[in-house]
Design a protein around this motif. Structure first.
Motif: not given
Length: 142
Positions: A8-25, A46-50
């Protein structure tokens, strides 16, 4: 005989930006859960897009997608490609991740994947993004 896997390939949008620490988490949590559930794949942010590629046992992949759909960190979850396969493309990663940057070669593949209008073009775009990802991961390992 090889067991069928769901890809499966999906796309979603983050509700708020993910900084480095949030991405690591997020990656730490995802990798543990995916290893437990036999899911492999990759993530691009990239730019709120997953954009995420998931592969593994059908029930596990679908349960994960359902959890993602309920996750308050995501909105606008869209399945771009849903197919069966007998071979993993991301077997080495419980959740591979490579950061993107303007001009790094990911832009065209990400944009094409989000704009794809059929299974064939979506598969081609997913393969292009996967090729970019594998190239980046190989460079990082060298």
């Amino acid at each position: 005989m090889t067991d069928q896997l769901t890809f499966i390939v999906y796309a979603s949008r983050a509700v708020e930006p993910f900084d480095h620490d949030r991405l690591v988490e997020l990656l730490t949590e995802s990798r543990a859960n995916n290893a437990r559930d036999g899911i492999t794949g990759m993530l691009v942010y990239r730019d709120l897009d997953f954009i995420q590629i998931l592969e593994g046992p059908d029930a596990s992949v679908r349960a994960l997608l359902e959890r993602i759909g309920r996750d308050p960190r995501h909105t606008d979850v869209r399945v771009l490609l849903d197919e069966q396969t007998s071979e993993r493309k991301y077997a080495a990663w419980s959740m591979g991740y490579e950061p993107t940057a303007p001009g790094d070669g990911s832009d065209g593949a990400v944009d094409a994947l989000q704009a794809a209008d059929g299974d064939a073009s979506t598969r081609e775009s997913a393969d292009a993004l996967g090729g970019w990802f594998h190239g980046k991961a190989t460079q990082a390992a060298d």
